[in-house]
Design a protein around this motif. Structure first.
Motif, PDB file in Angstrom:
ATOM      1  N   ARG A   4       0.617  -1.268  -0.066  1.00 54.25           N
ATOM      2  CA  ARG A   4      -0.019   0.036  -0.099  1.00 54.25           C
ATOM      3  C   ARG A   4       0.930   1.154  -0.063  1.00 54.25           C
ATOM      4  O   ARG A   4       1.933   1.122   0.532  1.00 54.25           O
ATOM      5  N   TYR A   5       0.236   2.137  -0.473  1.00 56.32           N
ATOM      6  CA  TYR A   5       1.172   3.687  -0.502  1.00 56.32           C
ATOM      7  C   TYR A   5       0.072   4.650   0.249  1.00 56.32           C
ATOM      8  O   TYR A   5      -1.189   4.618   0.241  1.00 56.32           O
ATOM      9  N   PRO A   6       0.721   5.484   1.010  1.00 52.17           N
ATOM     10  CA  PRO A   6       0.003   6.772   1.596  1.00 52.17           C
ATOM     11  C   PRO A   6      -0.844   7.569   0.218  1.00 52.17           C
ATOM     12  O   PRO A   6       0.029   7.875  -0.810  1.00 52.17           O
ATOM     13  N   VAL A  11      -5.009   5.364   2.605  1.00 53.42           N
ATOM     14  CA  VAL A  11      -3.807   4.480   1.820  1.00 53.42           C
ATOM     15  C   VAL A  11      -4.543   3.887   0.757  1.00 53.42           C
ATOM     16  O   VAL A  11      -5.741   4.089   0.322  1.00 53.42           O
ATOM     17  N   PHE A  12      -3.659   3.661  -0.088  1.00 51.31           N
ATOM     18  CA  PHE A  12      -3.985   3.058  -1.425  1.00 51.31           C
ATOM     19  C   PHE A  12      -3.432   1.719  -1.773  1.00 51.31           C
ATOM     20  O   PHE A  12      -2.061   1.552  -1.676  1.00 51.31           O
ATOM     21  N   TYR A  13      -4.006   0.705  -1.976  1.00 52.83           N
ATOM     22  CA  TYR A  13      -3.602  -0.891  -2.245  1.00 52.83           C
ATOM     23  C   TYR A  13      -3.325  -0.810  -3.622  1.00 52.83           C
ATOM     24  O   TYR A  13      -4.138  -1.056  -4.488  1.00 52.83           O
ATOM     25  N   ALA A  14      -1.761  -0.958  -3.964  1.00 54.40           N
ATOM     26  CA  ALA A  14      -1.774  -1.152  -5.304  1.00 54.40           C
ATOM     27  C   ALA A  14      -1.636  -2.646  -5.475  1.00 54.40           C
ATOM     28  O   ALA A  14      -2.106  -2.951  -6.657  1.00 54.40           O
ATOM     29  N   VAL A  15      -1.294  -3.526  -4.503  1.00 54.05           N
ATOM     30  CA  VAL A  15      -1.265  -5.149  -4.496  1.00 54.05           C
ATOM     31  C   VAL A  15      -2.203  -5.270  -3.412  1.00 54.05           C
ATOM     32  O   VAL A  15      -1.704  -4.980  -2.296  1.00 54.05           O
ATOM     33  N   GLY A  32      -3.250  -7.758 -16.799  1.00 55.50           N
ATOM     34  CA  GLY A  32      -4.151  -6.776 -16.511  1.00 55.50           C
ATOM     35  C   GLY A  32      -3.905  -5.181 -17.255  1.00 55.50           C
ATOM     36  O   GLY A  32      -2.960  -5.203 -17.852  1.00 55.50           O
ATOM     37  N   SER A  33      -5.070  -4.694 -17.119  1.00 52.09           N
ATOM     38  CA  SER A  33      -4.859  -3.314 -17.699  1.00 52.09           C
ATOM     39  C   SER A  33      -3.954  -2.382 -17.032  1.00 52.09           C
ATOM     40  O   SER A  33      -3.535  -2.782 -15.824  1.00 52.09           O
ATOM     41  N   SER A  34      -3.654  -1.244 -17.404  1.00 52.53           N
ATOM     42  CA  SER A  34      -2.746  -0.456 -16.763  1.00 52.53           C
ATOM     43  C   SER A  34      -3.283   0.028 -15.144  1.00 52.53           C
ATOM     44  O   SER A  34      -4.272   0.312 -15.120  1.00 52.53           O
ATOM     45  N   GLY A  35      -2.429  -0.069 -14.408  1.00 58.59           N
ATOM     46  CA  GLY A  35      -2.639   0.139 -12.980  1.00 58.59           C
ATOM     47  C   GLY A  35      -3.289  -0.854 -12.207  1.00 58.59           C
ATOM     48  O   GLY A  35      -3.611  -0.484 -10.997  1.00 58.59           O
ATOM     49  N   SER A  36      -3.334  -2.148 -12.648  1.00 64.92           N
ATOM     50  CA  SER A  36      -3.857  -3.201 -11.906  1.00 64.92           C
ATOM     51  C   SER A  36      -2.997  -3.670 -11.080  1.00 64.92           C
ATOM     52  O   SER A  36      -3.191  -4.722 -10.377  1.00 64.92           O
ATOM     53  N   GLY A  37      -1.569  -3.325 -11.021  1.00 68.33           N
ATOM     54  CA  GLY A  37      -0.785  -3.680  -9.997  1.00 68.33           C
ATOM     55  C   GLY A  37       0.304  -4.707 -10.365  1.00 68.33           C
ATOM     56  O   GLY A  37       0.988  -5.377  -9.937  1.00 68.33           O
ATOM     57  N   LYS A  38       0.329  -4.973 -11.757  1.00 70.47           N
ATOM     58  CA  LYS A  38       1.216  -5.734 -12.214  1.00 70.47           C
ATOM     59  C   LYS A  38       2.872  -5.642 -11.943  1.00 70.47           C
ATOM     60  O   LYS A  38       3.364  -6.446 -11.488  1.00 70.47           O
ATOM     61  N   THR A  39       3.212  -4.460 -12.373  1.00 72.07           N
ATOM     62  CA  THR A  39       4.605  -3.904 -12.138  1.00 72.07           C
ATOM     63  C   THR A  39       5.036  -4.063 -10.568  1.00 72.07           C
ATOM     64  O   THR A  39       5.882  -4.523 -10.342  1.00 72.07           O
ATOM     65  N   THR A  40       4.043  -3.546  -9.678  1.00 76.38           N
ATOM     66  CA  THR A  40       4.158  -3.691  -8.134  1.00 76.38           C
ATOM     67  C   THR A  40       4.249  -5.302  -7.911  1.00 76.38           C
ATOM     68  O   THR A  40       5.356  -5.509  -7.056  1.00 76.38           O
ATOM     69  N   THR A  41       3.789  -6.012  -8.455  1.00 75.55           N
ATOM     70  CA  THR A  41       3.916  -7.426  -8.070  1.00 75.55           C
ATOM     71  C   THR A  41       5.237  -7.951  -8.222  1.00 75.55           C
ATOM     72  O   THR A  41       5.974  -8.810  -7.569  1.00 75.55           O
TER      73      THR A  41
HETATM   74  P1  ADP Z   1       0.370  -1.821 -13.680  1.00 80.23           P
HETATM   75  O1  ADP Z   1       1.791  -2.236 -13.877  1.00 80.23           O
HETATM   76  O2  ADP Z   1      -0.404  -2.976 -13.774  1.00 80.23           O
HETATM   77  O3  ADP Z   1       0.239  -0.670 -14.660  1.00 80.23           O
HETATM   78  P2  ADP Z   1       1.410  -0.717 -11.158  1.00 80.23           P
HETATM   79  O4  ADP Z   1       1.690  -1.982 -10.272  1.00 80.23           O
HETATM   80  O5  ADP Z   1       2.358   0.070 -11.763  1.00 80.23           O
HETATM   81  O6  ADP Z   1       0.546  -1.042 -12.374  1.00 80.23           O
HETATM   82  O7  ADP Z   1       0.484   0.429 -10.199  1.00 80.23           O
HETATM   83  C1  ADP Z   1      -0.398   0.008  -9.686  1.00 80.23           C
HETATM   84  C2  ADP Z   1      -1.162   1.253  -8.833  1.00 80.23           C
HETATM   85  O8  ADP Z   1      -0.284   1.556  -7.610  1.00 80.23           O
HETATM   86  C3  ADP Z   1      -1.270   2.273  -9.671  1.00 80.23           C
HETATM   87  O9  ADP Z   1      -2.602   2.964  -9.400  1.00 80.23           O
HETATM   88  C4  ADP Z   1      -0.132   3.196  -9.262  1.00 80.23           C
HETATM   89  O10 ADP Z   1      -0.340   4.345  -9.589  1.00 80.23           O
HETATM   90  C5  ADP Z   1       0.421   2.939  -7.823  1.00 80.23           C
HETATM   91  N1  ADP Z   1       1.467   2.954  -7.576  1.00 80.23           N
HETATM   92  C6  ADP Z   1       2.423   2.308  -8.048  1.00 80.23           C
HETATM   93  N2  ADP Z   1       3.741   2.817  -7.359  1.00 80.23           N
HETATM   94  C7  ADP Z   1       3.386   3.571  -6.646  1.00 80.23           C
HETATM   95  C8  ADP Z   1       3.970   4.524  -5.709  1.00 80.23           C
HETATM   96  N3  ADP Z   1       5.529   4.155  -5.426  1.00 80.23           N
HETATM   97  N4  ADP Z   1       3.527   5.413  -4.747  1.00 80.23           N
HETATM   98  C9  ADP Z   1       2.163   5.628  -4.942  1.00 80.23           C
HETATM   99  N5  ADP Z   1       1.363   4.896  -5.980  1.00 80.23           N
HETATM  100  C10 ADP Z   1       1.933   3.651  -6.652  1.00 80.23           C
END
Ligand code: ADP
Ligand code: MG
Length: 348
Positions: A4-6, A11-15, A32-41
């Motif tokens: 999660r990110y503040p 807070v916002f749960y990216a994953v 998943g579409s853009s913003g679905s949490g793939k890169t964060t995972t």
């Molecule tokens: P994807 O790769 O599927 O497009 P991301 O994993 O990059 O998605 O991001 C998932 C969500 O988390 C997005 O809404 C993104 O804006 C948010 N996010 C990613 N990294 C950060 C960060 N360092 N701080 C705040 N929000 C983040």
């Protein structure tokens, strides 16, 4: 894992509650579409982020607290991330240098890996002298040279134009099979994920909607979101009239249809969402479980396919036929192709 990110208001749960079990030698995609949490995972697996909740294991070893360079993984990025001031050979050999592999091993390993990615002649070039496709081959060689257990690939083909992308897509799959490495592959392109993967996880809003083989996900989507995200789908809303030995009978606009369900049987009286793939509908009265009269509202020829929009007693249906089809006056389909989509977890 959860990450999660503040934000300004909380807070916002990216994953959120993502649980994956990737087998050795598997080609596993996060789709998943853009913003679905793939890169964060992927960053959590690679060690570029620490999960707020959960653990990461690689080959049975708990690595949650380990930095990226201590994990047996290598990440390939969309933008190649080559060192511009180094030659191709220096770029590719870099992981060997970091791992303090003896210099005497560099030559043969460089030669082998450049051959593997089919650029044996480019070692002396600078990255700026290469096309996008060649640069991604260099990045792949660099990722492979120190034989990681797991290769993490974050949309590695999305910056390339269509022809090169198709070519490299095929080669990636071959490369994975030759090396027998575990690939975790991030993409927003459903065709790519379906074509390449042994299994995939469909992500939506930081969560995993479904995990399965491409066929499982296509034929038995676990939610309406997955059904409309992967391929095309007709949706109908109906009420369950009775359960049968093979499935159920659902009533849509007073028309009874024979339907099936992937796992849990519905209850009589329940309102359900049904899905039929456009290519599973036959034009003309065939000996099928369900038959309806229809009126063709529109037709489009797309290459080898005809796409029809047909008005029926259960609503408008999209139908896809091979070749150049004529107008449809009746439609039919099998009960197994008209499935109840579970409604849990679908925020589509
Ligand atoms: P994807 O790769 O599927 O497009 P991301 O994993 O990059 O998605 O991001 C998932 C969500 O988390 C997005 O809404 C993104 O804006 C948010 N996010 C990613 N990294 C950060 C960060 N360092 N701080 C705040 N929000 C983040
Ligand atoms: Mg991303």
């Amino acid at each position: 894992m959860s990450k999660r990110y503040p934000t300004a208001d909380g807070v916002f749960y990216a994953v959120q509650d993502v649980s994956l079990d990737v087998q050795p030698g598997e080609f596993y995609s996060l789709l998943g579409s853009s913003g679905s949490g793939k890169t964060t995972t992927l960053r959590l697996i690679g060690g570029f982020e620490r999960p707020d909740l959960g653990e990461v294991f690689i080959g049975g070893e708990r690595v949650t607290a380990q930095p990226p360079y201590r994990r047996s993984v290598h990440t390939v990025f969309q933008n190649y991330a080559l060192f511009p001031h180094m030659s191709v050979a220096e770029n590719v050999a870099y992981p060997l240098k970091i791992a303090r592999v003896p210099r005497s091993e560099f030559g043969p390993r460089l030669e082998a890996v450049l051959k593997l990615v089919q650029i044996p002649e480019l070692g002396d070039r600078a990255p700026s002298q290469l096309s996008g496709g060649q640069q991604q081959r260099v990045a792949l060689a660099r990722a492979l040279i120190n034989r990681p257990k797991v290769l993490l690939l974050d949309e590695p083909l999305s910056a390339l134009d269509a022809k090169i992308r198709d070519e490299l897509r095929q080669e990636l799959r071959q490369l994975q099979q030759q090396t027998n490495l575990t690939f975790i592959y991030v993409t927003h392109d459903q065709e790519e994920a379906m074509a390449l993967s042994d299994r995939l996880a469909v992500m939506h809003r930081g969560r995993v909607e479904q995990i399965g083989t491409p066929a499982e996900i296509y034929n038995a989507p676990a939610s309406a979101f997955v059904a409309q995200f992967i391929g095309q789908a007709n949706f109908l809303s109906g009420e369950i009239m009775e359960l049968t030995a093979e499935g159920a009978i659902a009533l849509i606009n007073d028309v009874p249809l024979k339907v099936t369900y992937p796992d849990q049987p519905p209850t009589v009286g329940e309102t359900v969402t049904l899905m039929i793939r456009p290519e599973r509908i036959q034009v003309g009265a065939a000996t099928a479980d369900n038959q309806l009269v229809g009126k063709t509202l529109g037709m489009t020829y797309i290459g080898q396919l005809t796409e029809l929009q047909v008005e029926t007693p259960v609503g408008q249906l999209k139908v896809v036929q091979l070749g150049q089809a004529g107008e449809a006056r009746s439609l039919s389909w099998q009960a197994k192709d008209c499935i109840i989509v579970p409604s849990f977890n679908s925020k589509a």
